[in-house]
Design a protein around this motif. Structure first.
Motif: not given
Lengths: 227, 227
Positions: A100, A102, A174
């Motif tokens: 996750h 980014s 998350d």
């Protein structure tokens, strides 16, 4: 201020995470004006070619220039479709889950067939706007182009009708089950700053102009302030 | 250190200003490792599409990942040629002549047909390298991907055999006749810095890791130091 919205097309509509898609012209124009350069893609004999280049916006048109023998611009002048991508990196996003991770960013993608501009006045206007968008007030403090220089400079105008922005801001996202994990998570804002200007050998004795006397100022903020 | 040179092809050979073309792998790899993202272009039905995406390099291969339904990656997995452009903006170049304004930059362009990676170990390795290239030491301080997550993540591997870099550094290049003009000319170095990390709501009480405790440090320099 008028906020016109573009109609998403099959190409500009976001498939995944559609809430990141932005179609109002104000956002699209602001990203294009702040981005110092873009990436211009065309298909040559069916295969993609993408190269970085500078751009500028006047109203609802984007302008890109190059040497008259520039093969991408020539291809576009002959009717080839272009795709233009401009991206601003605003931060790193560190999630508790590896996958996750980014980035926070603002990006614009444009689909357009360009047309070549031959009117020397509009060509000059596009070059002036380009220079002043990157360094406000600079154009009037430089030598204007001659007719001969304009003749060997190709300027292409792109419509901004088929365009969209994509924007990611804020903290990581998350999964619920990961939120108890002991890893630090959050985001790291990034900014592009300019350092002290370096005069070249021909500028001995010429004082640094006031419009350049702002070392370490965020470029993005400068552009926002000067808009 | 071995410095392998790539052979320029018709596509990677620079036409104009050939002295800016760079073909040694060391330079190409360094630019790719420092660039936080790239722009990935493909042709869809003969028309170009270019979008920003993250990438990472392992040896002489570049890796890009996305959701398994990503239409660009699927097109590439089915054999479509890709063109990848990564650019680092190093400074603004202010010439005495308006038309000679430019930017200092380092950019890489890659032409490659990608292949999909299905081995979970190599997929995980690519994701680990991606995260650690952007924030060194981060991967081991986050949750590794599950088998299910890896299954819905597509990873494409690109060869770096047909690639070239283009580098511009230093002062403006004004024509001789312009060098006496009274305008200040020179360059303004730019750098990308990170600001103070912002913890998210799930990180209450978790101390900021030492590897993130370097606010306002140039990202480029950090990457160079950690290489």
């Amino acid at each position: 201020m008028t906020t016109k919205n573009l109609s998403p097309t099959d190409r500009t509509k976001l498939g995944r995470i559609p809430q990141r898609g932005v179609y109002d012209c104000e956002t699209i124009y602001q990203i294009l004006d702040e981005a110092p350069y873009c990436q211009l893609a065309v298909s040559l004999q069916g295969n993609p070619v993408v190269l970085p280049t500078m751009h500028t916006r006047i109203d609802n048109k984007l302008y890109i220039h190059g040497a008259k023998e520039n093969r991408l611009l020539n291809h576009i002048a002959q009717g080839a479709q272009a795709c233009i991508s401009a991206t601003l990196l605003d931060g790193l996003v560190l999630a508790k889950s590896g996958l996750h991770h980014s980035m926070n960013f603002r990006s614009v993608v444009i689909y357009s067939t360009g047309i070549e501009i031959t009117d020397p006045k509009l060509k000059t206007k596009a070059l002036e706007t380009l220079v002043n968008q990157i360094v406000p007030q600079r154009w009037n403090d430089s030598r204007p182009p001659t007719d001969a220089e304009l003749k060997v400079t190709k300027v292409i105008e792109f419509s901004l009708e088929e365009a969209s922005a994509k924007v990611r801001t804020g903290p990581p996202m998350d999964d619920k089950r990961d939120q108890e994990l002991p890893y630090w998570s959050g985001n790291i804002p990034l900014k592009l700053v300019w350092e002290t200007p370096v005069p070249d050998a021909t500028s001995d004795g010429i004082p640094l102009p006031a419009y350049l006397s702002r070392p370490h100022e965020s470029l993005g903020k400068k552009w926002q302030a000067s808009a």
